[in-house]
Design an enzyme around this catalytic site. Structure first.
Site, PDB file in Angstrom:
ATOM      1  N   ASP A 266      19.379   3.717   3.983  1.00 46.39           N
ATOM      2  CA  ASP A 266      19.672   2.291   3.868  1.00 46.39           C
ATOM      3  C   ASP A 266      21.117   2.056   4.302  1.00 46.39           C
ATOM      4  O   ASP A 266      22.043   2.537   3.644  1.00 46.39           O
ATOM      5  CB  ASP A 266      19.458   1.783   2.442  1.00 46.39           C
ATOM      6  CG  ASP A 266      19.358   0.265   2.394  1.00 46.39           C
ATOM      7  OD1 ASP A 266      20.257  -0.406   2.948  1.00 46.39           O
ATOM      8  OD2 ASP A 266      18.390  -0.255   1.831  1.00 46.39           O
TER       9      ASP A 266
ATOM     10  N   SER B 290      14.398  -4.318  -2.866  1.00 43.86           N
ATOM     11  CA  SER B 290      13.155  -4.948  -3.302  1.00 43.86           C
ATOM     12  C   SER B 290      12.401  -4.009  -4.233  1.00 43.86           C
ATOM     13  O   SER B 290      12.917  -3.584  -5.251  1.00 43.86           O
ATOM     14  CB  SER B 290      12.316  -5.334  -2.078  1.00 43.86           C
ATOM     15  OG  SER B 290      11.157  -6.031  -2.447  1.00 43.86           O
TER      16      SER B 290
ATOM     17  N   THR C 203      10.578 -13.910  -5.318  1.00 44.69           N
ATOM     18  CA  THR C 203      10.976 -12.678  -4.639  1.00 44.69           C
ATOM     19  C   THR C 203      12.401 -12.813  -4.116  1.00 44.69           C
ATOM     20  O   THR C 203      12.967 -13.911  -4.079  1.00 44.69           O
ATOM     21  CB  THR C 203      10.037 -12.348  -3.463  1.00 44.69           C
ATOM     22  OG1 THR C 203      10.119 -13.391  -2.486  1.00 44.69           O
ATOM     23  CG2 THR C 203       8.603 -12.212  -3.940  1.00 44.69           C
TER      24      THR C 203
ATOM     25  N   CYS D 108       1.042  -6.999  -1.439  1.00 40.62           N
ATOM     26  CA  CYS D 108       0.679  -6.897  -2.855  1.00 40.62           C
ATOM     27  C   CYS D 108      -0.481  -7.836  -3.175  1.00 40.62           C
ATOM     28  O   CYS D 108      -1.374  -7.492  -3.958  1.00 40.62           O
ATOM     29  CB  CYS D 108       1.883  -7.199  -3.741  1.00 40.62           C
ATOM     30  SG  CYS D 108       2.686  -8.786  -3.424  1.00 40.62           S
ATOM     31  N   THR D 109      -0.494  -9.010  -2.545  1.00 39.32           N
ATOM     32  CA  THR D 109      -1.558  -9.982  -2.809  1.00 39.32           C
ATOM     33  C   THR D 109      -2.885  -9.519  -2.226  1.00 39.32           C
ATOM     34  O   THR D 109      -3.939  -9.657  -2.864  1.00 39.32           O
ATOM     35  CB  THR D 109      -1.169 -11.361  -2.259  1.00 39.32           C
ATOM     36  OG1 THR D 109       0.070 -11.772  -2.859  1.00 39.32           O
ATOM     37  CG2 THR D 109      -2.233 -12.398  -2.571  1.00 39.32           C
TER      38      THR D 109
ATOM     39  N   GLY E 112      -0.690 -14.818   4.376  1.00 35.39           N
ATOM     40  CA  GLY E 112      -1.763 -14.274   5.201  1.00 35.39           C
ATOM     41  C   GLY E 112      -2.646 -13.314   4.439  1.00 35.39           C
ATOM     42  O   GLY E 112      -3.507 -12.656   5.020  1.00 35.39           O
TER      43      GLY E 112
ATOM     44  N   ASN F  32       3.257  -7.590  -8.934  1.00 36.71           N
ATOM     45  CA  ASN F  32       3.507  -7.530  -7.493  1.00 36.71           C
ATOM     46  C   ASN F  32       4.591  -6.526  -7.113  1.00 36.71           C
ATOM     47  O   ASN F  32       4.754  -6.207  -5.940  1.00 36.71           O
ATOM     48  CB  ASN F  32       3.865  -8.911  -6.950  1.00 36.71           C
ATOM     49  CG  ASN F  32       4.912  -9.627  -7.773  1.00 36.71           C
ATOM     50  OD1 ASN F  32       4.598 -10.196  -8.827  1.00 36.71           O
ATOM     51  ND2 ASN F  32       6.148  -9.617  -7.318  1.00 36.71           N
TER      52      ASN F  32
END
EC number: 1.2.1.12
Length: 339
Positions: A35, A13, A182, A152-153, A212, A317
Protein backbone atom coordinates in the site's frame (compact mmCIF):
# COMPACT_ATOMS: atom_id res chain seq x y z
CA UNK A 1 -1.13 -28.96 6.36
CA UNK A 2 0.24 -26.92 3.46
CA UNK A 3 -0.61 -23.22 3.28
CA UNK A 4 -1.17 -20.70 0.51
CA UNK A 5 1.33 -17.87 0.50
CA UNK A 6 -0.76 -14.79 -0.21
CA UNK A 7 -0.22 -11.11 -0.91
CA UNK A 8 -2.65 -8.24 -0.35
CA UNK A 9 -2.60 -5.08 -2.45
CA UNK A 10 -4.38 -2.26 -0.62
CA UNK A 11 -4.61 -2.20 3.17
CA UNK A 12 -7.72 -0.08 3.52
CA UNK A 13 -11.49 -0.48 3.76
CA UNK A 14 -12.27 -4.13 4.59
CA UNK A 15 -8.73 -5.45 4.30
CA UNK A 16 -7.74 -5.35 7.94
CA UNK A 17 -10.72 -7.71 8.36
CA UNK A 18 -9.48 -9.94 5.54
CA UNK A 19 -6.10 -10.24 7.18
CA UNK A 20 -7.86 -11.07 10.43
CA UNK A 21 -9.94 -13.71 8.62
CA UNK A 22 -6.80 -15.23 7.12
CA UNK A 23 -5.42 -15.69 10.63
CA UNK A 24 -8.42 -17.92 11.37
CA UNK A 25 -7.94 -20.01 8.22
CA UNK A 26 -5.01 -22.45 8.54
CA UNK A 27 -4.87 -22.81 4.74
CA UNK A 28 -4.02 -19.14 4.12
CA UNK A 29 -0.82 -17.34 5.08
CA UNK A 30 -0.39 -13.65 4.23
CA UNK A 31 3.29 -13.06 3.50
CA UNK A 32 3.28 -9.58 1.93
CA UNK A 33 1.17 -6.41 1.82
CA UNK A 34 1.45 -3.46 -0.54
CA UNK A 35 0.00 0.00 0.00
CA UNK A 36 1.75 3.19 -1.17
CA UNK A 37 -0.46 5.49 0.90
CA UNK A 38 -0.15 4.01 4.40
CA UNK A 39 3.09 3.81 6.36
CA UNK A 40 3.92 0.87 8.57
CA UNK A 41 3.22 2.57 11.89
CA UNK A 42 -0.23 3.64 10.70
CA UNK A 43 -0.86 0.13 9.39
CA UNK A 44 -0.31 -1.21 12.91
CA UNK A 45 -2.74 1.37 14.27
CA UNK A 46 -5.41 0.51 11.67
CA UNK A 47 -5.17 -3.17 12.45
CA UNK A 48 -5.21 -2.69 16.21
CA UNK A 49 -8.20 -0.34 16.51
CA UNK A 50 -11.59 -0.47 14.81
CA UNK A 51 -14.59 1.71 15.65
CA UNK A 52 -17.11 -0.98 14.70
CA UNK A 53 -15.48 -4.32 15.45
CA UNK A 54 -13.42 -3.24 18.43
CA UNK A 55 -9.76 -3.79 19.25
CA UNK A 56 -7.81 -6.64 17.70
CA UNK A 57 -7.54 -9.35 20.34
CA UNK A 58 -4.09 -10.55 19.28
CA UNK A 59 -0.75 -8.76 19.07
CA UNK A 60 0.32 -6.41 16.30
CA UNK A 61 3.53 -4.38 15.95
CA UNK A 62 6.16 -3.45 13.41
CA UNK A 63 9.73 -4.68 13.47
CA UNK A 64 12.60 -4.28 11.02
CA UNK A 65 10.29 -2.84 8.36
CA UNK A 66 7.74 -5.63 8.65
CA UNK A 67 4.22 -5.91 10.04
CA UNK A 68 4.15 -8.50 12.81
CA UNK A 69 0.75 -10.01 13.68
CA UNK A 70 0.56 -12.64 16.42
CA UNK A 71 4.30 -13.14 15.94
CA UNK A 72 3.95 -13.70 12.19
CA UNK A 73 6.11 -11.39 10.06
CA UNK A 74 4.60 -9.86 6.91
CA UNK A 75 6.68 -7.97 4.36
CA UNK A 76 5.39 -4.50 3.49
CA UNK A 77 5.83 -2.60 0.21
CA UNK A 78 4.69 0.80 -1.04
CA UNK A 79 4.60 0.48 -4.84
CA UNK A 80 2.07 2.46 -6.88
CA UNK A 81 2.45 0.23 -9.94
CA UNK A 82 1.20 -3.34 -9.33
CA UNK A 83 3.73 -4.66 -11.83
CA UNK A 84 6.55 -3.45 -9.55
CA UNK A 85 5.43 -5.33 -6.43
CA UNK A 86 7.89 -8.23 -5.89
CA UNK A 87 5.33 -10.87 -4.95
CA UNK A 88 7.55 -13.62 -6.31
CA UNK A 89 10.39 -12.81 -3.92
CA UNK A 90 8.05 -13.60 -1.02
CA UNK A 91 6.59 -16.71 -2.62
CA UNK A 92 3.16 -15.05 -2.85
CA UNK A 93 1.55 -17.09 -5.62
CA UNK A 94 -1.91 -15.68 -4.89
CA UNK A 95 -2.70 -11.98 -4.62
CA UNK A 96 -5.83 -10.30 -3.34
CA UNK A 97 -6.37 -7.04 -5.21
CA UNK A 98 -8.28 -4.81 -2.81
CA UNK A 99 -7.55 -1.23 -3.84
CA UNK A 100 -10.79 -0.88 -5.79
CA UNK A 101 -8.70 0.61 -8.62
CA UNK A 102 -7.36 -2.37 -10.58
CA UNK A 103 -10.67 -4.15 -11.18
CA UNK A 104 -10.36 -5.22 -14.83
CA UNK A 105 -8.52 -8.28 -16.09
CA UNK A 106 -5.92 -6.16 -17.83
CA UNK A 107 -5.24 -3.92 -14.82
CA UNK A 108 -5.19 -6.74 -12.27
CA UNK A 109 -2.95 -8.85 -14.51
CA UNK A 110 -0.10 -6.46 -13.71
CA UNK A 111 0.40 -8.44 -10.50
CA UNK A 112 1.47 -11.42 -12.59
CA UNK A 113 4.53 -9.47 -13.74
CA UNK A 114 5.71 -9.30 -10.13
CA UNK A 115 5.58 -13.06 -9.72
CA UNK A 116 1.98 -13.73 -8.68
CA UNK A 117 0.30 -16.66 -10.38
CA UNK A 118 -3.31 -15.77 -9.65
CA UNK A 119 -5.23 -12.61 -8.71
CA UNK A 120 -8.53 -12.37 -6.85
CA UNK A 121 -10.24 -8.98 -7.16
CA UNK A 122 -12.20 -8.08 -4.02
CA UNK A 123 -14.75 -6.07 -6.00
CA UNK A 124 -17.05 -6.51 -8.99
CA UNK A 125 -15.27 -6.61 -12.34
CA UNK A 126 -16.44 -5.56 -15.77
CA UNK A 127 -14.68 -8.42 -17.51
CA UNK A 128 -13.09 -10.84 -15.02
CA UNK A 129 -15.11 -13.99 -14.24
CA UNK A 130 -17.04 -13.53 -10.99
CA UNK A 131 -17.44 -16.26 -8.40
CA UNK A 132 -19.70 -16.40 -5.34
CA UNK A 133 -18.97 -19.04 -2.72
CA UNK A 134 -21.92 -21.42 -2.42
CA UNK A 135 -23.30 -20.47 -5.82
CA UNK A 136 -21.04 -21.06 -8.82
CA UNK A 137 -17.65 -22.35 -7.67
CA UNK A 138 -18.18 -25.41 -9.86
CA UNK A 139 -17.58 -23.16 -12.88
CA UNK A 140 -14.02 -22.33 -11.82
CA UNK A 141 -11.18 -23.72 -13.94
CA UNK A 142 -7.48 -23.51 -13.11
CA UNK A 143 -6.57 -21.76 -16.37
CA UNK A 144 -8.18 -18.54 -15.08
CA UNK A 145 -5.52 -16.15 -13.79
CA UNK A 146 -7.71 -13.20 -12.75
CA UNK A 147 -11.08 -13.65 -11.06
CA UNK A 148 -13.48 -11.52 -9.02
CA UNK A 149 -15.26 -12.23 -5.74
CA UNK A 150 -18.10 -9.92 -6.88
CA UNK A 151 -19.52 -7.45 -4.32
CA UNK A 152 -20.68 -7.88 -0.75
CA UNK A 153 -24.27 -7.31 -1.90
CA UNK A 154 -24.04 -9.89 -4.68
CA UNK A 155 -22.63 -12.34 -2.13
CA UNK A 156 -25.73 -11.74 0.00
CA UNK A 157 -28.24 -11.83 -2.84
CA UNK A 158 -26.95 -14.70 -4.98
CA UNK A 159 -27.25 -17.58 -2.45
CA UNK A 160 -30.81 -16.54 -1.60
CA UNK A 161 -31.77 -16.07 -5.25
CA UNK A 162 -30.28 -19.46 -6.13
CA UNK A 163 -32.32 -21.28 -3.50
CA UNK A 164 -35.53 -19.57 -4.58
CA UNK A 165 -34.91 -20.07 -8.29
CA UNK A 166 -33.90 -23.73 -7.91
CA UNK A 167 -37.07 -24.52 -5.96
CA UNK A 168 -39.73 -22.16 -7.29
CA UNK A 169 -38.36 -20.42 -10.37
CA UNK A 170 -37.86 -16.65 -10.48
CA UNK A 171 -39.68 -14.99 -13.38
CA UNK A 172 -38.45 -11.49 -12.50
CA UNK A 173 -37.45 -9.51 -9.46
CA UNK A 174 -36.33 -6.24 -7.95
CA UNK A 175 -33.71 -5.87 -5.24
CA UNK A 176 -33.09 -3.02 -2.85
CA UNK A 177 -30.11 -3.00 -0.53
CA UNK A 178 -30.26 -0.75 2.51
CA UNK A 179 -26.52 -0.31 2.76
CA UNK A 180 -24.32 0.92 5.59
CA UNK A 181 -22.03 3.89 5.03
CA UNK A 182 -18.74 3.20 3.28
CA UNK A 183 -15.43 5.05 3.18
CA UNK A 184 -16.11 6.46 -0.29
CA UNK A 185 -18.93 8.66 1.03
CA UNK A 186 -18.66 12.24 2.29
CA UNK A 187 -18.89 12.95 6.00
CA UNK A 188 -20.51 16.31 5.16
CA UNK A 189 -21.73 17.74 1.84
CA UNK A 190 -18.94 17.97 -0.71
CA UNK A 191 -18.27 17.98 -4.46
CA UNK A 192 -19.26 14.83 -6.35
CA UNK A 193 -19.63 15.59 -10.04
CA UNK A 194 -20.55 12.08 -11.18
CA UNK A 195 -23.03 11.38 -8.39
CA UNK A 196 -24.63 14.51 -6.96
CA UNK A 197 -26.62 12.66 -4.29
CA UNK A 198 -23.48 10.73 -3.33
CA UNK A 199 -21.85 14.04 -2.44
CA UNK A 200 -24.29 14.70 0.37
CA UNK A 201 -23.32 14.11 3.99
CA UNK A 202 -23.42 10.41 4.88
CA UNK A 203 -24.29 10.98 8.52
CA UNK A 204 -27.27 13.21 7.82
CA UNK A 205 -29.08 11.49 4.96
CA UNK A 206 -30.66 8.39 3.47
CA UNK A 207 -29.10 8.50 0.00
CA UNK A 208 -30.55 6.70 -3.05
CA UNK A 209 -27.77 5.14 -5.09
CA UNK A 210 -27.14 2.77 -7.95
CA UNK A 211 -25.82 -0.77 -7.61
CA UNK A 212 -24.93 -3.45 -10.11
CA UNK A 213 -25.30 -6.21 -7.53
CA UNK A 214 -28.62 -7.58 -8.81
CA UNK A 215 -27.55 -7.60 -12.45
CA UNK A 216 -24.29 -9.27 -11.41
CA UNK A 217 -26.31 -12.22 -10.11
CA UNK A 218 -27.05 -12.95 -13.77
CA UNK A 219 -23.32 -13.45 -14.32
CA UNK A 220 -22.99 -16.04 -11.56
CA UNK A 221 -26.43 -17.61 -12.17
CA UNK A 222 -26.88 -17.38 -15.97
CA UNK A 223 -30.53 -18.53 -15.79
CA UNK A 224 -31.31 -15.26 -13.97
CA UNK A 225 -29.56 -13.03 -16.49
CA UNK A 226 -31.88 -10.14 -17.34
CA UNK A 227 -34.42 -11.15 -14.68
CA UNK A 228 -33.11 -9.08 -11.76
CA UNK A 229 -32.17 -5.45 -11.26
CA UNK A 230 -31.92 -3.22 -8.23
CA UNK A 231 -30.92 -0.08 -6.39
CA UNK A 232 -29.45 0.95 -3.06
CA UNK A 233 -30.17 3.29 -0.18
CA UNK A 234 -27.08 4.38 1.73
CA UNK A 235 -27.96 4.91 5.39
CA UNK A 236 -26.01 6.46 8.31
CA UNK A 237 -24.96 3.26 10.09
CA UNK A 238 -21.32 2.09 10.24
CA UNK A 239 -21.74 -1.57 9.29
CA UNK A 240 -24.26 -4.30 8.35
CA UNK A 241 -26.59 -4.00 5.38
CA UNK A 242 -29.79 -5.73 4.34
CA UNK A 243 -31.18 -6.98 1.02
CA UNK A 244 -34.85 -6.73 0.11
CA UNK A 245 -35.56 -9.16 -2.74
CA UNK A 246 -39.04 -8.92 -4.22
CA UNK A 247 -39.76 -11.61 -6.81
CA UNK A 248 -42.48 -13.07 -8.97
CA UNK A 249 -42.39 -16.85 -8.79
CA UNK A 250 -43.08 -19.41 -11.48
CA UNK A 251 -44.27 -22.05 -9.01
CA UNK A 252 -46.81 -20.98 -6.34
CA UNK A 253 -45.82 -21.47 -2.69
CA UNK A 254 -46.89 -20.32 0.74
CA UNK A 255 -44.52 -18.16 2.77
CA UNK A 256 -44.16 -20.99 5.29
CA UNK A 257 -43.08 -23.32 2.50
CA UNK A 258 -40.53 -20.78 1.29
CA UNK A 259 -39.15 -20.35 4.82
CA UNK A 260 -38.80 -24.10 5.24
CA UNK A 261 -36.98 -24.36 1.92
CA UNK A 262 -34.49 -21.64 2.87
CA UNK A 263 -33.94 -23.14 6.33
CA UNK A 264 -33.21 -26.55 4.81
CA UNK A 265 -30.80 -24.99 2.31
CA UNK A 266 -28.99 -23.10 5.08
CA UNK A 267 -28.26 -26.43 6.77
CA UNK A 268 -27.03 -28.13 3.60
CA UNK A 269 -23.39 -28.95 2.96
CA UNK A 270 -23.32 -26.52 0.05
CA UNK A 271 -24.58 -23.46 1.94
CA UNK A 272 -23.86 -24.10 5.62
CA UNK A 273 -21.91 -21.12 6.92
CA UNK A 274 -22.80 -19.15 3.78
CA UNK A 275 -26.57 -18.75 4.05
CA UNK A 276 -27.93 -18.26 7.56
CA UNK A 277 -31.49 -18.38 8.87
CA UNK A 278 -33.13 -16.66 11.82
CA UNK A 279 -36.63 -16.29 13.24
CA UNK A 280 -35.49 -13.92 16.00
CA UNK A 281 -36.62 -10.28 16.20
CA UNK A 282 -33.26 -8.96 15.03
CA UNK A 283 -31.86 -5.57 14.01
CA UNK A 284 -28.72 -4.62 12.11
CA UNK A 285 -26.23 -4.51 14.99
CA UNK A 286 -27.05 -8.13 15.80
CA UNK A 287 -25.04 -9.11 12.72
CA UNK A 288 -21.82 -7.17 13.34
CA UNK A 289 -19.03 -9.73 12.96
CA UNK A 290 -21.30 -12.37 11.39
CA UNK A 291 -19.31 -14.43 8.88
CA UNK A 292 -22.29 -15.55 6.78
CA UNK A 293 -22.70 -14.06 3.32
CA UNK A 294 -26.45 -13.80 3.84
CA UNK A 295 -28.75 -14.33 6.84
CA UNK A 296 -32.40 -14.80 5.91
CA UNK A 297 -34.80 -12.99 8.26
CA UNK A 298 -37.90 -15.20 8.32
CA UNK A 299 -39.94 -12.74 10.41
CA UNK A 300 -39.30 -9.75 8.13
CA UNK A 301 -40.52 -11.07 4.78
CA UNK A 302 -44.07 -10.68 3.46
CA UNK A 303 -46.20 -12.25 0.76
CA UNK A 304 -48.90 -10.69 -1.41
CA UNK A 305 -49.88 -13.83 -3.31
CA UNK A 306 -48.55 -17.37 -3.80
CA UNK A 307 -46.36 -16.10 -6.65
CA UNK A 308 -45.34 -12.65 -5.33
CA UNK A 309 -43.11 -12.40 -2.28
CA UNK A 310 -40.65 -10.08 -0.52
CA UNK A 311 -37.63 -11.75 1.13
CA UNK A 312 -35.22 -10.07 3.57
CA UNK A 313 -31.61 -11.07 4.21
CA UNK A 314 -28.89 -9.40 6.30
CA UNK A 315 -25.12 -9.26 5.78
CA UNK A 316 -22.08 -7.79 7.48
CA UNK A 317 -20.76 -6.03 4.40
CA UNK A 318 -17.27 -5.87 5.92
CA UNK A 319 -16.56 -9.03 7.90
CA UNK A 320 -18.84 -11.42 6.02
CA UNK A 321 -17.47 -10.36 2.65
CA UNK A 322 -13.86 -10.52 3.86
CA UNK A 323 -14.44 -14.06 5.09
CA UNK A 324 -15.74 -15.09 1.65
CA UNK A 325 -12.70 -13.66 -0.13
CA UNK A 326 -10.45 -15.84 2.00
CA UNK A 327 -12.77 -18.83 1.43
CA UNK A 328 -12.64 -18.26 -2.34
CA UNK A 329 -8.86 -18.06 -2.20
CA UNK A 330 -8.63 -21.37 -0.34
CA UNK A 331 -11.05 -23.05 -2.76
CA UNK A 332 -9.20 -21.82 -5.83
CA UNK A 333 -5.83 -22.90 -4.44
CA UNK A 334 -7.24 -26.33 -3.70
CA UNK A 335 -8.51 -26.70 -7.25
CA UNK A 336 -5.16 -25.50 -8.57
CA UNK A 337 -3.38 -28.21 -6.60
CA UNK A 338 -1.61 -25.67 -4.40
CA UNK A 339 -2.87 -27.29 -1.20
Amino acid sequence: MSTINTGINGFRSHWPYCLACSLENPKVKVVAINDPFIDLEYMVYMFKYDSTHGRFKGTVEHKDGKLVVNGHEIAVHAERDPAQIPWGSHGADYVIESTGVFTTKDAASAHLKGGAKKVIISAPSADAPMFVVGVNLDKYTSDLTVISNASCTTNCLAPLAKVIHDNYGILEGLMTTVHATTATQKTVDGPSNKDWRGGRGAGANIIPSSTGAAKAVGKVIPELNGKLTGMAFRVPTPDVSVVDLTVRLEKPASYDEIKATIKKASESEELKGILGYTEDQVVSTDFVGDAHSSIFDAKAGIQLSPTFVKLISWYDNEFGYSTRVVDLLAYVAGKDGAL
